[in-house]
Design an enzyme around this catalytic site. Structure first.
Site, PDB file in Angstrom:
ATOM      1  N   ARG A  79      -0.064   5.619  17.034  1.00 50.55           N
ATOM      2  CA  ARG A  79      -0.367   6.586  15.982  1.00 50.55           C
ATOM      3  C   ARG A  79      -0.071   8.041  16.350  1.00 50.55           C
ATOM      4  O   ARG A  79       0.551   8.754  15.575  1.00 50.55           O
ATOM      5  CB  ARG A  79      -1.815   6.426  15.503  1.00 50.55           C
ATOM      6  CG  ARG A  79      -2.111   5.035  14.891  1.00 50.55           C
ATOM      7  CD  ARG A  79      -1.143   4.699  13.771  1.00 50.55           C
ATOM      8  NE  ARG A  79      -1.488   3.502  13.020  1.00 50.55           N
ATOM      9  CZ  ARG A  79      -0.997   2.273  13.230  1.00 50.55           C
ATOM     10  NH1 ARG A  79      -0.119   2.061  14.182  1.00 50.55           N
ATOM     11  NH2 ARG A  79      -1.362   1.266  12.468  1.00 50.55           N
ATOM     12  N   ASP A  92      -7.432   4.190  12.754  1.00 48.32           N
ATOM     13  CA  ASP A  92      -6.077   4.738  12.653  1.00 48.32           C
ATOM     14  C   ASP A  92      -6.024   6.033  11.844  1.00 48.32           C
ATOM     15  O   ASP A  92      -5.278   6.946  12.172  1.00 48.32           O
ATOM     16  CB  ASP A  92      -5.129   3.695  12.057  1.00 48.32           C
ATOM     17  CG  ASP A  92      -4.848   2.564  13.039  1.00 48.32           C
ATOM     18  OD1 ASP A  92      -4.775   2.849  14.252  1.00 48.32           O
ATOM     19  OD2 ASP A  92      -4.709   1.409  12.607  1.00 48.32           O
ATOM     20  N   SER A 143      -5.219  -8.608   8.102  1.00 44.81           N
ATOM     21  CA  SER A 143      -4.606  -7.294   8.229  1.00 44.81           C
ATOM     22  C   SER A 143      -4.006  -7.213   9.630  1.00 44.81           C
ATOM     23  O   SER A 143      -4.693  -7.398  10.628  1.00 44.81           O
ATOM     24  CB  SER A 143      -5.665  -6.210   8.031  1.00 44.81           C
ATOM     25  OG  SER A 143      -5.175  -5.000   8.554  1.00 44.81           O
ATOM     26  N   ASP A 154       0.822  -1.224   0.000  1.00 47.96           N
ATOM     27  CA  ASP A 154       0.000   0.000   0.000  1.00 47.96           C
ATOM     28  C   ASP A 154       0.849   1.264   0.000  1.00 47.96           C
ATOM     29  O   ASP A 154       0.688   2.141  -0.848  1.00 47.96           O
ATOM     30  CB  ASP A 154      -0.901   0.055   1.245  1.00 47.96           C
ATOM     31  CG  ASP A 154      -2.119  -0.853   1.122  1.00 47.96           C
ATOM     32  OD1 ASP A 154      -2.459  -1.247  -0.007  1.00 47.96           O
ATOM     33  OD2 ASP A 154      -2.730  -1.151   2.162  1.00 47.96           O
TER      34      ASP A 154
HETATM   35  N1  ARG Z   1      -9.044  -2.085  16.123  1.00 47.64           N
HETATM   36  C1  ARG Z   1      -7.759  -1.738  16.628  1.00 47.64           C
HETATM   37  C2  ARG Z   1      -7.674  -0.261  16.903  1.00 47.64           C
HETATM   38  O1  ARG Z   1      -8.528   0.456  16.456  1.00 47.64           O
HETATM   39  C3  ARG Z   1      -6.663  -2.236  15.736  1.00 47.64           C
HETATM   40  C4  ARG Z   1      -6.397  -1.490  14.502  1.00 47.64           C
HETATM   41  C5  ARG Z   1      -5.386  -2.216  13.675  1.00 47.64           C
HETATM   42  N2  ARG Z   1      -4.841  -1.383  12.661  1.00 47.64           N
HETATM   43  C6  ARG Z   1      -4.420  -1.835  11.483  1.00 47.64           C
HETATM   44  N3  ARG Z   1      -3.946  -0.953  10.677  1.00 47.64           N
HETATM   45  N4  ARG Z   1      -4.497  -3.096  11.126  1.00 47.64           N
HETATM   46  O2  ARG Z   1      -6.784   0.184  17.565  1.00 47.64           O
END
Ligand code: ARG
Length: 401
Positions: free
Chosen positions: A97, A126, A178, A17
């Site tokens: 993040r 995110d 993912s 990506d």
């Molecule tokens: N659901 C979790 C959160 O909001 C995990 C997010 C995972 N992120 C990813 N880019 N796969 O913190």
């Protein structure tokens, strides 16, 4: 895009990506792309990532080791606050993040860039965490999220574009999931997990041993805390990064920290998520039980409400908010008492506190005991209960008699 941009700093993982995004940004906007990659303990060498960024056409590629900052300035704050989203998710991805966003803004200032970019989709949390952090730290900076607007609808389309543009695609096998990983754990979504009725197959789990395959003998760990932060493991003083890595090794072996949940995303959808959070699960359990020993009842109860709010703020990407700072001030005041040692037993996926000790302990054996050393005044309970129950007695007289 609202205004003309010339140079953009993009969060770069080295995956398909964000690699495609480098070229796409150059093609679409004629901008120079600077990449930013962070080591948050995801256990992946970043030198090749830097090389790949430059090969793909980045004019500069930054790589930072953020492991210690990630723990001390983000995750340990949440640990002290007791922040667990929806009573299950210890927010491991969410802490990384704002930190990465902050560093990207620093790089943007240094590089004279007028925009920032990330590789998040339009469905997740995110993107919110990145964008809100960017807005808070550099109001007015342009934000681009290629995945929210580009024309590719599938991985094969991206690969075709990558091949056409000479982007090194790499031979890594595509995972059906993912995955986001850092030193606190792994977040796993997609594939078969999208059916919440299905038990996750074992290949979902990236780091922990299946509890049924874990050792048949329990293992004990001793954690010492100072001002609410872990400072020693099994009697040995350690810096935060070494401590978390060492504890991860023990906890993964015993299958500790697997979480399977359906959570409420900020963007309004429910999603099924799997987490592996070995060391942090042990730390969190130990910390919480040390607080049980040293905090007075009213502070402890009030702190639970703070923890709930704190977890929402972190999950919703509101890290750089005055409320988070204010809650930290409350939490830090309480943590002056959180010193002591906790003994935890790890066994086939479970993590149980079995011993606690602290010089600040409010537990008084002479008050708690039922044997003859008891000093509690039993008679004074009568008057106490009479007044405590008075409002209900009056209510009962009027309505129940
Ligand atoms: N659901 C979790 C959160 O909001 C995990 C997010 C995972 N992120 C990813 N880019 N796969 O913190």
């Amino acid at each position: 895009m609202k205004k003309e941009i010339n140079k953009i700093v993009m969060a770069y993982s080295g995956g398909l990506d964000t690699s495609v995004a480098i070229k796409w940004l150059q093609d679409k906007y004629g901008v120079e792309v600077v990449t930013y990659s962070a080591d948050v303990g995801q256990n992946e060498p970043l030198a090749p990532v830097k090389e790949k960024a430059l090969e793909t056409g980045a004019v500069a590629a930054y790589v930072d080791d953020l492991k210690e900052e990630f723990l001390t300035d983000y995750a340990f704050k949440g640990l002290k606050a007791g922040a667990i989203y929806e009573d299950k998710y210890p927010l491991t991805t969410a802490y990384s993040r704002p930190l990465i966003a902050k560093k990207m803004i620093e790089v943007a200032k240094k590089e004279g860039a007028d925009a920032v970019a990330h590789g998040c989709t339009g469905k997740g949390n995110d993107q919110v965490r990145f964008d809100v952090s960017f807005q808070a730290l550099a109001p007015g900076i342009e934000i681009v999220a290629p995945l929210r607007k580009w024309e590719f609808n599938s991985r094969p389309e991206q690969i075709e574009y990558a091949e056409k543009k000479g982007i090194p695609v790499g031979a890594t096998k595509e995972s059906p999931y993912s995955i986001d990983r850092n030193m606190l754990g792994v977040s796993i979504e997609c594939g078969i997990l999208e059916d919440p009725a299905q038990e996750p197959p074992e290949d979902v789990y990236q780091i922990t041993t299946a509890p049924e395959d874990a050792p048949d003998k329990p293992e004990y760990v001793e954690l010492e805390f100072k001002n609410g932060e872990p400072v020693a493991l099994n009697g040995e003083e350690m810096d935060p990064v070494s401590l978390v890595f060492a504890l991860n090794e023990i906890a993964t072996k015993h299958g500790v920290g697997r979480i399977d949940m359906v959570e409420n995303r900020l963007v309004g959808i429910k999603s099924r998520e799997i987490y592996e959070v070995p060391a942090y699960t042990v730390l969190q359990e130990a910390h919480s039980q040390l607080e049980d020993l040293v905090l007075d009842r009213e502070t402890a109860h009030y702190k639970q409400a703070v923890a709930d709010k704190y977890s929402e703020l972190v999950y919703y990407g509101q890290w750089f908010s005055p409320l988070r700072e204010a809650l930290d001030a409350f939490v830090d005041y309480t943590q002056q008492y959180v010193n002591g040692t906790i003994k935890v037993k790890l066994y086939k996926g479970s993590c149980t506190v079995v011993g606690r000790e602290s010089n600040n302990s409010l537990y008084q054996e002479n008050l708690a005991t039922y044997d003859k050393s008891d000093t509690f005044n039993h008679e004074s309970a009568i008057g106490f209960i009479e007044l405590f129950g008075l409002p209900l007695k009056v209510h009962g007289k009027i309505h129940n008699e």
